[in-house]
Design a protein around this motif. Structure first.
Motif, PDB file in Angstrom:
ATOM      1  N   LYS A  45      49.986  39.068  45.563  1.00 55.07           N
ATOM      2  CA  LYS A  45      48.925  38.249  44.967  1.00 55.07           C
ATOM      3  C   LYS A  45      47.631  39.027  44.867  1.00 55.07           C
ATOM      4  O   LYS A  45      47.463  40.077  45.497  1.00 55.07           O
ATOM      5  CB  LYS A  45      48.731  36.976  45.798  1.00 55.07           C
ATOM      6  N   CYS A  46      46.720  38.494  44.075  1.00 49.09           N
ATOM      7  CA  CYS A  46      45.409  39.098  43.912  1.00 49.09           C
ATOM      8  C   CYS A  46      44.639  38.991  45.234  1.00 49.09           C
ATOM      9  O   CYS A  46      44.553  37.893  45.793  1.00 49.09           O
ATOM     10  CB  CYS A  46      44.662  38.372  42.786  1.00 49.09           C
ATOM     11  N   PRO A  47      44.101  40.112  45.752  1.00 47.70           N
ATOM     12  CA  PRO A  47      43.386  40.030  47.029  1.00 47.70           C
ATOM     13  C   PRO A  47      42.050  39.290  46.910  1.00 47.70           C
ATOM     14  O   PRO A  47      41.450  38.946  47.921  1.00 47.70           O
ATOM     15  CB  PRO A  47      43.170  41.498  47.410  1.00 47.70           C
ATOM     16  N   HIS A  48      41.594  39.036  45.679  1.00 44.62           N
ATOM     17  CA  HIS A  48      40.316  38.332  45.506  1.00 44.62           C
ATOM     18  C   HIS A  48      40.511  36.815  45.454  1.00 44.62           C
ATOM     19  O   HIS A  48      39.868  36.066  46.175  1.00 44.62           O
ATOM     20  CB  HIS A  48      39.609  38.787  44.217  1.00 44.62           C
ATOM     21  N   CYS A  49      41.423  36.342  44.547  1.00 46.05           N
ATOM     22  CA  CYS A  49      41.536  34.896  44.353  1.00 46.05           C
ATOM     23  C   CYS A  49      42.897  34.341  44.776  1.00 46.05           C
ATOM     24  O   CYS A  49      43.099  33.135  44.786  1.00 46.05           O
ATOM     25  CB  CYS A  49      41.259  34.548  42.887  1.00 46.05           C
ATOM     26  N   GLY A  50      43.844  35.215  45.097  1.00 44.13           N
ATOM     27  CA  GLY A  50      45.131  34.742  45.575  1.00 44.13           C
ATOM     28  C   GLY A  50      46.144  34.406  44.487  1.00 44.13           C
ATOM     29  O   GLY A  50      47.275  34.010  44.775  1.00 44.13           O
ATOM     30  N   ARG A  97      45.422  44.633  37.985  1.00 39.38           N
ATOM     31  CA  ARG A  97      44.397  43.690  37.540  1.00 39.38           C
ATOM     32  C   ARG A  97      44.936  42.268  37.670  1.00 39.38           C
ATOM     33  O   ARG A  97      46.129  42.022  37.489  1.00 39.38           O
ATOM     34  CB  ARG A  97      44.013  43.960  36.077  1.00 39.38           C
ATOM     35  N   CYS A  98      44.025  41.345  37.961  1.00 37.42           N
ATOM     36  CA  CYS A  98      44.399  39.936  38.089  1.00 37.42           C
ATOM     37  C   CYS A  98      44.126  39.232  36.759  1.00 37.42           C
ATOM     38  O   CYS A  98      43.037  39.357  36.201  1.00 37.42           O
ATOM     39  CB  CYS A  98      43.577  39.302  39.207  1.00 37.42           C
ATOM     40  N   ASN A  99      45.122  38.506  36.251  1.00 38.11           N
ATOM     41  CA  ASN A  99      44.929  37.782  34.981  1.00 38.11           C
ATOM     42  C   ASN A  99      44.184  36.458  35.175  1.00 38.11           C
ATOM     43  O   ASN A  99      43.712  35.870  34.204  1.00 38.11           O
ATOM     44  CB  ASN A  99      46.279  37.491  34.314  1.00 38.11           C
ATOM     45  N   ALA A 100      44.090  35.990  36.423  1.00 38.73           N
ATOM     46  CA  ALA A 100      43.409  34.713  36.674  1.00 38.73           C
ATOM     47  C   ALA A 100      41.892  34.926  36.812  1.00 38.73           C
ATOM     48  O   ALA A 100      41.110  34.344  36.073  1.00 38.73           O
ATOM     49  CB  ALA A 100      43.976  34.056  37.923  1.00 38.73           C
ATOM     50  N   CYS A 101      41.497  35.801  37.741  1.00 38.34           N
ATOM     51  CA  CYS A 101      40.051  36.010  37.932  1.00 38.34           C
ATOM     52  C   CYS A 101      39.552  37.235  37.148  1.00 38.34           C
ATOM     53  O   CYS A 101      38.357  37.517  37.146  1.00 38.34           O
ATOM     54  CB  CYS A 101      39.708  36.135  39.413  1.00 38.34           C
ATOM     55  N   LEU A 102      40.484  37.947  36.514  1.00 36.16           N
ATOM     56  CA  LEU A 102      40.183  39.112  35.659  1.00 36.16           C
ATOM     57  C   LEU A 102      39.617  40.321  36.407  1.00 36.16           C
ATOM     58  O   LEU A 102      39.191  41.285  35.792  1.00 36.16           O
ATOM     59  CB  LEU A 102      39.219  38.720  34.514  1.00 36.16           C
TER      60      LEU A 102
HETATM   61 ZN   LIG Z   1      42.327  37.248  41.095  1.00 39.19          ZN
END
Ligand SMILES: [Zn+2]
Lengths: 152, 253
Positions: A113-118, A138-143
């Motif tokens: 998972k994204c370490p920023h937003c999960g 790269r995270c597609n949710a929080c970009l």
């Molecule tokens: Zn994220």
């Protein structure tokens, strides 16, 4: 009186990795052995990647830390076999990596998972990142872009 | 040729391949088409140079003449290098560099996998360490060859031209001579020729995915791994790589 090996391990666990200073060289799993040979303390260190420029800095940091605590005779031994694996990262180290914004290694070959937003909606940008041990995702949710600690 | 002389030659072949290719790849640092590729190439070069320290370090130890890995890398001239000709070929455009990388990586992976079972534990240790890094190299160079081959008409044209240019340098990686025979007999290293079938199968698969056509001819340039005759490119490369030691002999820092 010579400090015990347990005491040495504890000291080494306070030596930060020069490139990812939130984890220690012990968390990283590169300190393979600590043993007294008469009055000389031998520390076996295994490199993460063969060309990693941090390796020589790590050896120097270990030596400095031990000298500062009164250990006078130190021998750093480079050990390449068995090769370093991310399985040797400590659980404490994995948690610290994630809190720092670096996704810990996963046997699936990519971050869970994204370490920023999960979010689990993440995509690989490149197999290689800012240091030999990391890939760029790269995270597609929080970009947000983030580093992933490669599983080897 | 004694066994140790053959062993030294073999180790120079391994270390010179990674040194020369590593230096070539490092020439991209700051020049790659996009930042991610620049970083990836620099990391690949770093892995290769790191592997060089291990191979040439062991070569120097076996030689027992007081030379170090640095001495072997920086104080020998072209005729003493034992890398395959493919490694010293110029970078060309990015596509040509990645084609050269894939052609080498695929061989390198097979060789290191075999060497991980070497009867010499130092060789097995270096190979087991290197193979993890090279698995990443081949994953990336293969993806890039497929992506650019099966890309635009321009990228396809360039990748086919790169394959046509470099394929004649493939055969040398699978040649065998007295050094290889001595290594095989000692259980230290496989006969390179024994890796060719697996290599061909991988290449056929990759080039099919990349919509590229493998040349029919198996003609192979050779002379690099024996040191008999390097291409003109190696000498020019060494003037850059060894510049400091040539200008300031014995300089240290
Ligand atoms: Zn994220």
């Amino acid at each position: 009186m010579k400090p015990t090996e347990a005491q040495i391990w504890d000291w080494l666990d306070q030596v930060p990795d020069p490139e990812i200073p939130v984890i220690s060289v012990v968390d990283l799993g590169i300190v393979r052995d600590v043993a007294w040979q008469d009055d000389t303390l031998e520390v076996a260190v295994t490199p993460t990647y063969s060309g990693c420029p941090a390796t020589s800095v790590i050896s120097m940091d270990i030596e400095t830390a031990l000298r500062d605590r009164g250990v006078e005779q130190i021998r750093i031994r480079t050990q390449i076999a068995p090769p370093w694996t991310t399985d040797w990262l400590s659980d404490k180290g994995r948690a610290k990596l994630e809190a720092y914004g670096i996704a810990p290694p996963s046997p699936a070959g990519g971050p869970e998972k994204c370490p920023h937003c999960g979010s689990a909606d993440v995509v690989r940008v490149s197999q290689f990142g800012s240091t030999p041990c990391k890939a760029h995702w790269r995270c597609n949710a929080c970009l947000e872009p983030f580093d992933y600690f490669k599983c080897i | 040729m004694t066994r140790d002389e053959a062993f030294f030659e073999f180790l120079c072949r391994m270390g010179d391949n990674t040194l020369v290719l590593g230096h070539r790849v490092s020439e991209w640092c700051g020049h790659a088409p996009v930042l991610e590729e620049d970083i990836a190439l620099a990391n690949t070069a770093l892995d290769l140079i790191g592997q060089t320290q291990m191979w040439l370090g062991l070569a120097a130890e076996i030689e027992g003449d007081g030379r170090s890995a640095d001495d072997l890398a920086m104080l020998r001239d072209a005729w003493d290098f034992r890398n395959v000709l493919l490694a010293e070929q110029p970078n060309g455009d990015f596509g040509q560099t990645m084609m050269r990388q894939y052609l080498f990586d695929q061989y390198h992976l097979l060789m290191l996998q075999a060497l991980a079972g070497s009867s010499d534990e130092r060789v097995a240790g270096i190979a087991a360490k290197s193979v993890k890094e090279v698995a990443y190299h081949v994953e990336r160079s293969r993806d890039t060859v497929v992506g650019l081959g099966d890309g635009t008409s321009e990228s396809h044209r360039r990748m086919q031209a790169a394959l046509d240019l470099l394929y004649p340098y493939v055969g040398e990686m699978f040649e065998s001579d007295a050094v290889d025979a001595a290594m095989e007999e000692a259980g230290i290293a496989p006969d390179p020729a024994s890796l060719r079938d697996a290599y061909d199968a991988a290449l056929t698969q990759t080039m099919a995915e990349a919509t590229l056509t493998l040349p029919d001819s198996r003609f192979a340039h050779s002379g690099g791994r024996t040191g008999f005759r390097h291409t003109e490119h190696l000498g020019h490369m060494l003037t850059q790589m060894q510049w400091l030691q040539r200008a300031y002999p014995g300089a240290t820092w």
